[in-house]
Write a protein that holds these residues in place. Structure first.
Motif, PDB file in Angstrom:
ATOM      1  N   VAL A   8       0.861  -1.173   0.000  1.00  0.00           N
ATOM      2  CA  VAL A   8       0.000   0.000   0.000  1.00  0.00           C
ATOM      3  C   VAL A   8       0.902   1.228   0.000  1.00  0.00           C
ATOM      4  O   VAL A   8       1.806   1.338   0.825  1.00  0.00           O
ATOM      5  CB  VAL A   8      -0.920   0.017   1.239  1.00  0.00           C
ATOM      6  CG1 VAL A   8      -1.722   1.298   1.308  1.00  0.00           C
ATOM      7  CG2 VAL A   8      -1.834  -1.204   1.240  1.00  0.00           C
ATOM      8  N   SER A   9       0.656   2.130  -0.923  1.00  0.00           N
ATOM      9  CA  SER A   9       1.450   3.352  -1.028  1.00  0.00           C
ATOM     10  C   SER A   9       0.927   4.386  -0.033  1.00  0.00           C
ATOM     11  O   SER A   9      -0.275   4.631   0.040  1.00  0.00           O
ATOM     12  CB  SER A   9       1.348   3.887  -2.456  1.00  0.00           C
ATOM     13  OG  SER A   9       2.122   5.044  -2.594  1.00  0.00           O
ATOM     14  N   VAL A  10       1.841   4.963   0.737  1.00  0.00           N
ATOM     15  CA  VAL A  10       1.497   5.985   1.729  1.00  0.00           C
ATOM     16  C   VAL A  10       2.288   7.250   1.387  1.00  0.00           C
ATOM     17  O   VAL A  10       3.517   7.256   1.487  1.00  0.00           O
ATOM     18  CB  VAL A  10       1.810   5.503   3.167  1.00  0.00           C
ATOM     19  CG1 VAL A  10       1.516   6.594   4.180  1.00  0.00           C
ATOM     20  CG2 VAL A  10       1.015   4.234   3.490  1.00  0.00           C
ATOM     21  N   PRO A  11       1.596   8.313   0.971  1.00  0.00           N
ATOM     22  CA  PRO A  11       2.298   9.519   0.543  1.00  0.00           C
ATOM     23  C   PRO A  11       2.825  10.338   1.722  1.00  0.00           C
ATOM     24  O   PRO A  11       2.100  10.614   2.672  1.00  0.00           O
ATOM     25  CB  PRO A  11       1.222  10.295  -0.221  1.00  0.00           C
ATOM     26  CG  PRO A  11      -0.066   9.845   0.379  1.00  0.00           C
ATOM     27  CD  PRO A  11       0.145   8.424   0.799  1.00  0.00           C
ATOM     28  N   ALA A  55       4.680   1.414   1.114  1.00  0.00           N
ATOM     29  CA  ALA A  55       5.755   2.019   0.340  1.00  0.00           C
ATOM     30  C   ALA A  55       5.693   3.520   0.531  1.00  0.00           C
ATOM     31  O   ALA A  55       4.625   4.125   0.439  1.00  0.00           O
ATOM     32  CB  ALA A  55       5.621   1.674  -1.134  1.00  0.00           C
ATOM     33  N   ILE A  56       6.836   4.118   0.843  1.00  0.00           N
ATOM     34  CA  ILE A  56       6.982   5.560   0.880  1.00  0.00           C
ATOM     35  C   ILE A  56       8.143   5.903  -0.034  1.00  0.00           C
ATOM     36  O   ILE A  56       8.948   5.028  -0.370  1.00  0.00           O
ATOM     37  CB  ILE A  56       7.222   6.093   2.316  1.00  0.00           C
ATOM     38  CG1 ILE A  56       8.502   5.490   2.918  1.00  0.00           C
ATOM     39  CG2 ILE A  56       6.018   5.791   3.209  1.00  0.00           C
ATOM     40  CD1 ILE A  56       8.890   6.069   4.277  1.00  0.00           C
ATOM     41  N   GLY A  57       8.232   7.137  -0.462  1.00  0.00           N
ATOM     42  CA  GLY A  57       9.362   7.490  -1.300  1.00  0.00           C
ATOM     43  C   GLY A  57       9.160   8.781  -2.045  1.00  0.00           C
ATOM     44  O   GLY A  57       8.263   9.571  -1.728  1.00  0.00           O
ATOM     45  N   THR A  58       9.980   8.972  -3.059  1.00  0.00           N
ATOM     46  CA  THR A  58       9.888  10.141  -3.919  1.00  0.00           C
ATOM     47  C   THR A  58       9.776   9.675  -5.359  1.00  0.00           C
ATOM     48  O   THR A  58      10.248   8.589  -5.709  1.00  0.00           O
ATOM     49  CB  THR A  58      11.136  11.039  -3.786  1.00  0.00           C
ATOM     50  OG1 THR A  58      12.304  10.264  -4.076  1.00  0.00           O
ATOM     51  CG2 THR A  58      11.248  11.630  -2.398  1.00  0.00           C
ATOM     52  N   GLY A  59       9.101  10.485  -6.178  1.00  0.00           N
ATOM     53  CA  GLY A  59       8.983  10.174  -7.601  1.00  0.00           C
ATOM     54  C   GLY A  59       8.085   9.006  -7.910  1.00  0.00           C
ATOM     55  O   GLY A  59       8.196   8.387  -8.959  1.00  0.00           O
ATOM     56  N   MET A  60       7.167   8.678  -6.998  1.00  0.00           N
ATOM     57  CA  MET A  60       6.309   7.509  -7.166  1.00  0.00           C
ATOM     58  C   MET A  60       4.889   7.880  -7.580  1.00  0.00           C
ATOM     59  O   MET A  60       3.999   7.049  -7.521  1.00  0.00           O
ATOM     60  CB  MET A  60       6.288   6.682  -5.873  1.00  0.00           C
ATOM     61  CG  MET A  60       7.655   6.147  -5.517  1.00  0.00           C
ATOM     62  SD  MET A  60       7.838   5.375  -3.884  1.00  0.00           S
ATOM     63  CE  MET A  60       6.295   4.688  -3.500  1.00  0.00           C
TER      64      MET A  60
END
Length: 123
Positions: A8-11, A55-60
């Motif tokens: 699951v993407s978490v901004p 998932a956390i990060g940049t450019g996603m």
């Protein structure tokens, strides 16, 4: 056929701050932290005992930081989980009792909302 939710993407607005919060304060395991390119960083974190990660990060191409609400994790003892979070310095709600479970709530540093649920046992 099994359907298994894996990620699951978490901004978040600050990847290092969020990673520290999830690993040091919440106790998630850091599975990966990879700077793919200058603009793309992927960090995968997994709650203890879970088959699903975040998932956390940049450019996603994620949503706005703090816009995810209703992330839910099931625990065996919500009072013990709450006490552990409080001990680690997390602002967490009091326990709410419902026929469908006992809950506590907290937000990450960006305001993404989490619930911990203890599912009731029926005899």
């Amino acid at each position: 056929m099994d359907w298994k939710l894996e990620l699951v993407s978490v901004p978040v607005s600050d990847v290092d701050r969020a990673k520290a919060f999830y690993t040091e304060k919440i106790g998630f395991h850091a599975d990966h932290d990879h700077q793919v390119t200058e603009d793309l960083r992927f960090v995968q974190l997994t709650p203890p005992g879970s088959a699903c990660s975040i998932a956390i990060g940049t450019g996603m191409a994620q949503a706005e930081p703090g816009s995810v609400r209703g992330l839910q994790v099931v625990v065996g003892d919500v009072a013990a989980a709450r006490a552990e979070l409080v001990e680690r310095g997390v602002e967490v709600s009091e326990i709410e009792e419902h026929p469908w479970g006992r809950f506590v709530y907290f937000d990450d540093p960006d305001g993404n909302g989490w619930a911990l649920q203890q599912i009731p046992t029926y005899s």
